[in-house]
Design a protein around this motif. Sequence first.
Motif, PDB file in Angstrom:
ATOM      1  N   LYS A 117       0.607  -0.852  -0.218  1.00 43.06           N
ATOM      2  CA  LYS A 117       0.120  -0.106  -0.456  1.00 43.06           C
ATOM      3  C   LYS A 117       0.254   0.940   0.135  1.00 43.06           C
ATOM      4  N   ALA A 118       0.368   2.109  -0.721  1.00 41.91           N
ATOM      5  CA  ALA A 118       0.766   3.645  -0.829  1.00 41.91           C
ATOM      6  C   ALA A 118       0.736   4.503   0.399  1.00 41.91           C
ATOM      7  N   ASP A 119       1.270   4.215   1.475  1.00 34.89           N
ATOM      8  CA  ASP A 119       1.015   5.379   2.837  1.00 34.89           C
ATOM      9  C   ASP A 119       1.728   6.606   2.586  1.00 34.89           C
ATOM     10  N   LEU A 120       1.235   7.350   3.765  1.00 32.73           N
ATOM     11  CA  LEU A 120       1.262   8.490   3.622  1.00 32.73           C
ATOM     12  C   LEU A 120       3.094   9.291   3.247  1.00 32.73           C
ATOM     13  N   LYS A 121       3.507   8.577   3.838  1.00 33.60           N
ATOM     14  CA  LYS A 121       4.817   9.213   3.293  1.00 33.60           C
ATOM     15  C   LYS A 121       5.225   8.868   1.898  1.00 33.60           C
ATOM     16  N   THR A 122       4.627   8.168   1.553  1.00 34.03           N
ATOM     17  CA  THR A 122       4.685   7.858  -0.051  1.00 34.03           C
ATOM     18  C   THR A 122       4.062   8.939  -0.964  1.00 34.03           C
ATOM     19  N   LEU A 123       2.802   9.545  -0.624  1.00 32.79           N
ATOM     20  CA  LEU A 123       2.211  10.255  -0.990  1.00 32.79           C
ATOM     21  C   LEU A 123       2.078  11.510  -0.850  1.00 32.79           C
ATOM     22  N   LEU A 124       3.078  11.648   0.237  1.00 39.94           N
ATOM     23  CA  LEU A 124       3.398  12.987  -0.032  1.00 39.94           C
ATOM     24  C   LEU A 124       4.424  13.468  -0.709  1.00 39.94           C
ATOM     25  N   ILE A 125       5.369  12.228  -0.654  1.00 37.12           N
ATOM     26  CA  ILE A 125       6.483  12.531  -1.875  1.00 37.12           C
ATOM     27  C   ILE A 125       6.204  12.565  -3.027  1.00 37.12           C
ATOM     28  N   ARG A 126       5.567  11.458  -3.536  1.00 40.33           N
ATOM     29  CA  ARG A 126       4.938  11.768  -5.142  1.00 40.33           C
ATOM     30  C   ARG A 126       3.253  12.857  -5.396  1.00 40.33           C
ATOM     31  N   GLU A 127       2.941  13.300  -4.519  1.00 42.63           N
ATOM     32  CA  GLU A 127       1.835  14.153  -4.477  1.00 42.63           C
ATOM     33  C   GLU A 127       2.423  15.920  -4.406  1.00 42.63           C
ATOM     34  N   VAL A 128       2.882  15.465  -3.031  1.00 46.19           N
ATOM     35  CA  VAL A 128       3.123  17.201  -3.234  1.00 46.19           C
ATOM     36  C   VAL A 128       4.724  18.276  -3.573  1.00 46.19           C
ATOM     37  N   ILE A 129       5.441  16.335  -3.512  1.00 47.96           N
ATOM     38  CA  ILE A 129       7.237  16.769  -3.412  1.00 47.96           C
ATOM     39  C   ILE A 129       7.387  17.102  -4.968  1.00 47.96           C
ATOM     40  N   GLY A 130       6.581  15.566  -5.732  1.00 44.82           N
ATOM     41  CA  GLY A 130       6.946  15.198  -7.121  1.00 44.82           C
ATOM     42  C   GLY A 130       5.812  16.013  -8.021  1.00 44.82           C
ATOM     43  N   VAL A 131       4.219  16.085  -7.677  1.00 47.66           N
ATOM     44  CA  VAL A 131       3.527  15.902  -8.714  1.00 47.66           C
ATOM     45  C   VAL A 131       3.334  17.689  -8.506  1.00 47.66           C
ATOM     46  N   MET A 132       3.245  18.462  -6.941  1.00 46.43           N
ATOM     47  CA  MET A 132       2.361  19.361  -6.952  1.00 46.43           C
ATOM     48  C   MET A 132       4.116  20.592  -7.067  1.00 46.43           C
ATOM     49  N   ILE A 133       5.274  20.332  -6.384  1.00 44.04           N
ATOM     50  CA  ILE A 133       6.218  21.410  -6.541  1.00 44.04           C
ATOM     51  C   ILE A 133       7.529  20.842  -7.898  1.00 44.04           C
ATOM     52  N   ILE A 134       7.490  19.943  -7.799  1.00 46.32           N
ATOM     53  CA  ILE A 134       8.621  19.284  -9.063  1.00 46.32           C
ATOM     54  C   ILE A 134       8.007  19.132 -10.445  1.00 46.32           C
ATOM     55  N   GLU A 135       6.568  19.011 -10.665  1.00 43.52           N
ATOM     56  CA  GLU A 135       5.962  18.661 -12.620  1.00 43.52           C
ATOM     57  C   GLU A 135       4.734  20.195 -11.536  1.00 43.52           C
ATOM     58  N   GLY A 136       5.380  21.263 -11.576  1.00 48.36           N
ATOM     59  CA  GLY A 136       4.229  21.948 -10.862  1.00 48.36           C
ATOM     60  C   GLY A 136       3.623  23.153 -11.959  1.00 48.36           C
ATOM     61  N   SER A 137       3.518  22.007 -12.628  1.00 49.21           N
ATOM     62  CA  SER A 137       2.099  22.683 -14.211  1.00 49.21           C
ATOM     63  C   SER A 137       0.893  21.470 -14.153  1.00 49.21           C
ATOM     64  N   LEU A 138       1.381  20.782 -13.439  1.00 49.93           N
ATOM     65  CA  LEU A 138       0.158  19.818 -14.113  1.00 49.93           C
ATOM     66  C   LEU A 138      -0.943  20.305 -12.985  1.00 49.93           C
ATOM     67  N   TYR A 139      -1.141  20.763 -11.801  1.00 51.00           N
ATOM     68  CA  TYR A 139      -2.383  20.957 -11.019  1.00 51.00           C
ATOM     69  C   TYR A 139      -2.819  21.981 -10.789  1.00 51.00           C
ATOM     70  N   THR A 140      -3.570  22.447 -10.596  1.00 49.25           N
ATOM     71  CA  THR A 140      -4.351  24.047  -9.931  1.00 49.25           C
ATOM     72  C   THR A 140      -3.541  24.834  -9.247  1.00 49.25           C
ATOM     73  N   VAL A 141      -3.113  23.371  -7.853  1.00 50.99           N
ATOM     74  CA  VAL A 141      -2.282  23.969  -6.641  1.00 50.99           C
ATOM     75  C   VAL A 141      -1.119  24.615  -7.080  1.00 50.99           C
ATOM     76  N   SER A 142      -0.918  24.300  -7.955  1.00 45.72           N
ATOM     77  CA  SER A 142       1.436  24.364  -7.841  1.00 45.72           C
ATOM     78  C   SER A 142       1.131  25.844  -8.204  1.00 45.72           C
ATOM     79  N   GLY A 143      -0.187  26.371  -8.565  1.00 48.37           N
ATOM     80  CA  GLY A 143      -0.529  27.749  -9.438  1.00 48.37           C
ATOM     81  C   GLY A 143      -0.580  28.567  -8.270  1.00 48.37           C
ATOM     82  N   VAL A 144      -0.691  27.929  -7.783  1.00 46.19           N
ATOM     83  CA  VAL A 144      -0.778  28.554  -5.618  1.00 46.19           C
ATOM     84  C   VAL A 144       0.353  28.638  -4.809  1.00 46.19           C
ATOM     85  N   TRP A 145       1.280  27.445  -5.051  1.00 48.26           N
ATOM     86  CA  TRP A 145       2.304  27.618  -4.071  1.00 48.26           C
ATOM     87  C   TRP A 145       3.119  28.493  -4.463  1.00 48.26           C
ATOM     88  N   HIS A 146       2.601  28.544  -6.511  1.00 46.55           N
ATOM     89  CA  HIS A 146       3.731  29.773  -7.114  1.00 46.55           C
ATOM     90  C   HIS A 146       4.077  31.089  -6.743  1.00 46.55           C
TER      91      HIS A 146
END
Length: 207
Positions: A117-146
């Motif tokens: 199972k994907a645990d909390l640490k895994t999801l934070l790395i994948r969704e927050v660091i990977g998607v929202m921050i590094i791939e920071g154009s995939l989701y609307t939340v990326s624009g918010v933190w930018h």
Amino acid sequence: MNIFFNLYMKLDHSECNVANGKRLFAYIIDWFLGSLCTLLPMCLLWMMWTKDMETMAGVNVLVIAGRLGDGKAYLAGTLSILFALFYYVYIPLKIYPGQTPGKRAMGFKIVKKDDSKADLKTLLIREVIGVMIIEGSLYTVSGVWHSMLSLALNLNLVGILMYAGLAVGILSGFMILKINSRRMFHDYLAKTKVVEYEEYMGENKSI
């Protein structure tokens, strides 16, 4: 060329049973619903503070800062990020394990590379660091933190961060199209993969 070839050979080339079309439709669903979830608190606060519904469609952190001050902009941005975390992290952690609503609708889920199972640490790395921050154009939340980072540093970094994230996103797109494992950059970062839900549950009765 040898460097790129060596990098290519080091990637995961195992077969993935989730079709690219499913991932695309899941992304569209999650982009739409996730955007609504992310922008909901910002829009509600904007209406409460200004009673202005005409400009609500264009509201963002920098607009709020310019009209209402930095404090309210940080509040709206923080709440938007928290709502995004609910959608992209809490739901696949607690409500539909390994699945956002889009992935659930398309019948696949996120698991660790070892099929656990994907645990909390895994999801934070994948969704927050990977998607929202590094791939920071995939989701609307990326624009918010930018925007929040730009406001904090008093520098307009929105464009730079967006294009940098877009470059990584294009690389991820190449990986999902050209490599059998269909693992994107954030999957390598978090050591995750996607699997068909029914097949996975059939092989893992205890999960």
